[in-house]
Design a protein around this motif. Structure first.
Motif, PDB file in Angstrom:
ATOM      1  N   GLN A 114       0.984  -0.892   0.305  1.00  0.00           N
ATOM      2  CA  GLN A 114      -0.087   0.099   0.037  1.00  0.00           C
ATOM      3  C   GLN A 114       1.059   0.997   0.198  1.00  0.00           C
ATOM      4  O   GLN A 114       0.012   2.000  -0.182  1.00  0.00           O
ATOM      5  N   THR A 115       2.113   1.101   0.274  1.00  0.00           N
ATOM      6  CA  THR A 115       3.182   2.291   0.786  1.00  0.00           C
ATOM      7  C   THR A 115       3.822   2.919  -0.517  1.00  0.00           C
ATOM      8  O   THR A 115       4.562   2.125  -1.405  1.00  0.00           O
ATOM      9  N   GLY A 116       3.545   3.927  -0.606  1.00  0.00           N
ATOM     10  CA  GLY A 116       4.417   4.525  -1.964  1.00  0.00           C
ATOM     11  C   GLY A 116       6.369   4.629  -2.104  1.00  0.00           C
ATOM     12  O   GLY A 116       6.418   3.915  -0.753  1.00  0.00           O
ATOM     13  N   PRO A 117       6.808   4.908  -2.704  1.00  0.00           N
ATOM     14  CA  PRO A 117       8.302   4.597  -3.112  1.00  0.00           C
ATOM     15  C   PRO A 117       8.769   5.312  -1.660  1.00  0.00           C
ATOM     16  O   PRO A 117      10.102   5.624  -1.169  1.00  0.00           O
ATOM     17  N   LEU A 118       7.852   6.516  -1.889  1.00  0.00           N
ATOM     18  CA  LEU A 118       8.660   7.674  -1.029  1.00  0.00           C
ATOM     19  C   LEU A 118       8.862   8.329   0.402  1.00  0.00           C
ATOM     20  O   LEU A 118       7.249   7.391   0.975  1.00  0.00           O
ATOM     21  N   LEU A 119       9.076   9.047   1.190  1.00  0.00           N
ATOM     22  CA  LEU A 119       8.402   9.009   2.587  1.00  0.00           C
ATOM     23  C   LEU A 119       8.469  10.115   2.701  1.00  0.00           C
ATOM     24  O   LEU A 119       8.966  11.225   2.254  1.00  0.00           O
ATOM     25  N   THR A 120       7.393  10.390   3.762  1.00  0.00           N
ATOM     26  CA  THR A 120       7.045  11.972   3.862  1.00  0.00           C
ATOM     27  C   THR A 120       8.480  12.648   5.178  1.00  0.00           C
ATOM     28  O   THR A 120       8.626  13.550   4.966  1.00  0.00           O
ATOM     29  N   ALA A 121       8.381  11.996   6.059  1.00  0.00           N
ATOM     30  CA  ALA A 121       9.705  11.916   6.986  1.00  0.00           C
ATOM     31  C   ALA A 121      10.066  11.103   7.452  1.00  0.00           C
ATOM     32  O   ALA A 121      10.061  10.195   7.226  1.00  0.00           O
ATOM     33  N   MET A 122      11.495  11.751   7.703  1.00  0.00           N
ATOM     34  CA  MET A 122      11.894  10.570   8.718  1.00  0.00           C
ATOM     35  C   MET A 122      12.860  11.132   9.449  1.00  0.00           C
ATOM     36  O   MET A 122      12.229  12.740   9.931  1.00  0.00           O
ATOM     37  N   LEU A 123      13.052  10.300  10.698  1.00  0.00           N
ATOM     38  CA  LEU A 123      13.487  11.123  12.235  1.00  0.00           C
ATOM     39  C   LEU A 123      14.570  10.247  12.931  1.00  0.00           C
ATOM     40  O   LEU A 123      14.659   8.743  12.366  1.00  0.00           O
ATOM     41  N   CYS A 124      15.191  10.885  13.441  1.00  0.00           N
ATOM     42  CA  CYS A 124      16.973  10.699  14.241  1.00  0.00           C
ATOM     43  C   CYS A 124      17.281  10.638  15.372  1.00  0.00           C
ATOM     44  O   CYS A 124      17.354  11.971  15.247  1.00  0.00           O
ATOM     45  N   ILE A 125      16.404  10.019  16.461  1.00  0.00           N
ATOM     46  CA  ILE A 125      16.828  10.468  17.326  1.00  0.00           C
ATOM     47  C   ILE A 125      18.082  10.301  18.510  1.00  0.00           C
ATOM     48  O   ILE A 125      17.749   9.076  18.878  1.00  0.00           O
ATOM     49  N   ASN A 126      19.067  10.648  19.228  1.00  0.00           N
ATOM     50  CA  ASN A 126      19.830  10.554  20.029  1.00  0.00           C
ATOM     51  C   ASN A 126      20.890   9.470  19.672  1.00  0.00           C
ATOM     52  O   ASN A 126      21.022   8.056  20.123  1.00  0.00           O
ATOM     53  N   VAL A 127      20.778   8.835  18.160  1.00  0.00           N
ATOM     54  CA  VAL A 127      21.209   8.365  17.272  1.00  0.00           C
ATOM     55  C   VAL A 127      23.195   9.213  16.500  1.00  0.00           C
ATOM     56  O   VAL A 127      24.122   8.073  17.082  1.00  0.00           O
ATOM     57  N   LEU A 128      23.457   9.952  16.752  1.00  0.00           N
ATOM     58  CA  LEU A 128      24.858  10.304  15.463  1.00  0.00           C
ATOM     59  C   LEU A 128      25.434  10.493  16.203  1.00  0.00           C
ATOM     60  O   LEU A 128      26.650  10.300  15.706  1.00  0.00           O
ATOM     61  N   HIS A 129      25.964  10.610  17.863  1.00  0.00           N
ATOM     62  CA  HIS A 129      26.851  11.232  18.747  1.00  0.00           C
ATOM     63  C   HIS A 129      27.730  10.190  19.625  1.00  0.00           C
ATOM     64  O   HIS A 129      28.461   9.341  19.809  1.00  0.00           O
ATOM     65  N   ILE A 130      26.184   8.742  19.160  1.00  0.00           N
ATOM     66  CA  ILE A 130      26.727   7.239  19.303  1.00  0.00           C
ATOM     67  C   ILE A 130      27.164   6.004  18.617  1.00  0.00           C
ATOM     68  O   ILE A 130      26.821   4.824  18.422  1.00  0.00           O
ATOM     69  N   SER A 131      27.410   7.263  17.327  1.00  0.00           N
ATOM     70  CA  SER A 131      27.973   5.717  15.950  1.00  0.00           C
ATOM     71  C   SER A 131      28.430   6.763  15.391  1.00  0.00           C
ATOM     72  O   SER A 131      29.254   7.734  15.635  1.00  0.00           O
ATOM     73  N   PRO A 132      28.797   5.649  15.213  1.00  0.00           N
ATOM     74  CA  PRO A 132      30.730   6.288  13.417  1.00  0.00           C
ATOM     75  C   PRO A 132      29.856   6.998  12.620  1.00  0.00           C
ATOM     76  O   PRO A 132      28.540   7.449  12.171  1.00  0.00           O
ATOM     77  N   TRP A 133      31.151   8.381  11.655  1.00  0.00           N
ATOM     78  CA  TRP A 133      30.512   9.048  11.319  1.00  0.00           C
ATOM     79  C   TRP A 133      29.649   8.436  10.117  1.00  0.00           C
ATOM     80  O   TRP A 133      29.124   9.382   9.141  1.00  0.00           O
ATOM     81  N   THR A 134      29.915   7.197   9.814  1.00  0.00           N
ATOM     82  CA  THR A 134      29.479   6.861   8.735  1.00  0.00           C
ATOM     83  C   THR A 134      27.990   6.360   8.787  1.00  0.00           C
ATOM     84  O   THR A 134      26.733   6.841   7.493  1.00  0.00           O
ATOM     85  N   VAL A 135      27.531   6.141   9.946  1.00  0.00           N
ATOM     86  CA  VAL A 135      25.538   6.505  10.406  1.00  0.00           C
ATOM     87  C   VAL A 135      25.055   8.331   9.558  1.00  0.00           C
ATOM     88  O   VAL A 135      24.320   7.900   9.027  1.00  0.00           O
ATOM     89  N   ALA A 136      25.854   8.962   9.684  1.00  0.00           N
ATOM     90  CA  ALA A 136      25.681  10.363   9.069  1.00  0.00           C
ATOM     91  C   ALA A 136      25.508  10.487   7.936  1.00  0.00           C
ATOM     92  O   ALA A 136      24.680  10.696   7.318  1.00  0.00           O
ATOM     93  N   GLN A 137      27.021   9.901   7.231  1.00  0.00           N
ATOM     94  CA  GLN A 137      26.943  10.005   6.016  1.00  0.00           C
ATOM     95  C   GLN A 137      25.618   9.089   5.334  1.00  0.00           C
ATOM     96  O   GLN A 137      24.472   9.768   4.296  1.00  0.00           O
ATOM     97  N   ASN A 138      25.283   7.752   5.935  1.00  0.00           N
ATOM     98  CA  ASN A 138      24.217   7.317   5.238  1.00  0.00           C
ATOM     99  C   ASN A 138      22.948   7.283   5.832  1.00  0.00           C
ATOM    100  O   ASN A 138      21.896   7.117   4.638  1.00  0.00           O
ATOM    101  N   LEU A 139      22.539   8.396   6.879  1.00  0.00           N
ATOM    102  CA  LEU A 139      21.268   8.676   6.944  1.00  0.00           C
ATOM    103  C   LEU A 139      20.787   9.429   6.246  1.00  0.00           C
ATOM    104  O   LEU A 139      19.925   9.937   5.342  1.00  0.00           O
ATOM    105  N   ILE A 140      21.670  10.785   5.682  1.00  0.00           N
ATOM    106  CA  ILE A 140      21.582  11.766   4.972  1.00  0.00           C
ATOM    107  C   ILE A 140      21.500  11.731   3.753  1.00  0.00           C
ATOM    108  O   ILE A 140      21.014  12.005   2.961  1.00  0.00           O
ATOM    109  N   ALA A 141      21.939  10.600   2.812  1.00  0.00           N
ATOM    110  CA  ALA A 141      22.338  10.263   1.578  1.00  0.00           C
ATOM    111  C   ALA A 141      21.261   9.338   1.759  1.00  0.00           C
ATOM    112  O   ALA A 141      20.265   9.206   0.660  1.00  0.00           O
ATOM    113  N   GLY A 142      20.500   8.295   2.307  1.00  0.00           N
ATOM    114  CA  GLY A 142      19.721   7.589   2.583  1.00  0.00           C
ATOM    115  C   GLY A 142      18.268   8.738   2.548  1.00  0.00           C
ATOM    116  O   GLY A 142      16.765   8.959   1.729  1.00  0.00           O
ATOM    117  N   ALA A 143      18.350   9.524   3.601  1.00  0.00           N
ATOM    118  CA  ALA A 143      17.253  11.382   3.303  1.00  0.00           C
ATOM    119  C   ALA A 143      16.782  11.415   1.478  1.00  0.00           C
ATOM    120  O   ALA A 143      15.965  11.376   1.104  1.00  0.00           O
TER     121      ALA A 143
END
Ligand SMILES: C[S@@+](CC[C@H](N)C(=O)[O-])C[C@H]1O[C@@H](n2cnc3c(N)ncnc32)[C@H](O)[C@@H]1O
Length: 225
Positions: A114-143
């Motif tokens: 039922q879902t379209g291929p694209l998202l209205t929003a993404m949310l990421c709470i208290n993750v980027l400081h307790i993970s490697p920089w690649t997580v920030a890179q891949n989060l934003i590339a995914g957005a």
């Protein structure tokens, strides 16, 4: 297994075997004050990355019945906790948690028919400081990949601005994070904005939060092709 900070040790205090995060009780109303007015008027799908216990997503989903919420995490006990909160709340607009590892450049959100291929929003709470920089890179590339034109990426946590900590307590926190794991640390909004530009997102709108945290809101620019 990627290491992460566990503040989720309160087993047995939440219904259905769900976990309870003390930070959730401190921060969720403030986060909602920054994201709620934008989300409440929307329809479509919202993906959360690093959902942890599942308390934020079930709380926010209960306030936005016209949105479908998709939780995710990497850690098995968190995926179980998210499912426990989902079952307990009985919310029709929260989908089953899925394992998404943001260290994977090619991470995939698995939608349903039922879902379209694209998202209205993404949310990421208290993750980027307790993970490697690649997580920030891949989060934003995914957005950049998954958000519809005008879709928003909301990121909450402690951040630096233009190379400077916004409070001495954040500087001390940053030091303690890096001592625990040299790949962790408080990220700089300017660096995230560079990633955002490369991914087709606007620079972050910044909302100050209690305890020297920020909500960063990036918007997917209109695709040109
Ligand atoms: C400090 S907790 C925050 C959880 C929740 N967002 C909250 O605020 O209550 C960090 C979360 O990030 C998740 N995480 C860590 N590394 C990750 C990765 N590479 N990909 C996805 N999630 C990750 C952890 O499993 C954990 O649930």
């Amino acid at each position: 297994m990627v290491e992460f900070v566990v503040e989720f040790g309160k087993k047995g205090t939440a219904p259905n075997g769900g976990l309870d995060a003390p930070a959730f009780h401190r921060n969720h109303e403030a986060i909602w004050s920054a994201i709620g007015s934008s989300l409440s008027t929307q329809t479509g799908d919202v993906l959360e990355l690093g959902s942890g216990t599942g308390q934020h997503i079930t709380t926010f989903a209960a306030r936005t019945p016209r949105l479908i919420w998709w939780p995710s995490d990497i850690y098995p006990s968190h995926l179980s906790s998210i499912e426990a909160w989902r079952q307990h709340t009985g919310l029709a607009n929260v989908r089953a948690p899925q394992r998404i590892d943001l260290t994977d450049l090619a991470w995939i959100w698995t939608a349903d028919e039922q879902t379209g291929p694209l998202l209205t929003a993404m949310l990421c709470i208290n993750v980027l400081h307790i993970s490697p920089w690649t997580v920030a890179q891949n989060l934003i590339a995914g957005a950049g990949r998954y958000l519809r034109d005008g879709g928003r990426l909301f990121v909450y946590g402690p951040f630096k601005r233009d190379g400077e900590h916004i409070a001495p307590s954040n500087a001390a926190f940053d030091q303690s994070l890096r001592a625990e794991n040299p790949d962790w640390g408080v990220r700089d909004v300017a660096d995230l904005n560079t990633l955002a530009r490369d991914a087709g997102l606007t620079p972050a709108e910044i909302a100050p939060m209690p305890a020297n945290n920020l909500v960063l809101a990036f918007t997917r620019a209109v695709r040109q092709n």
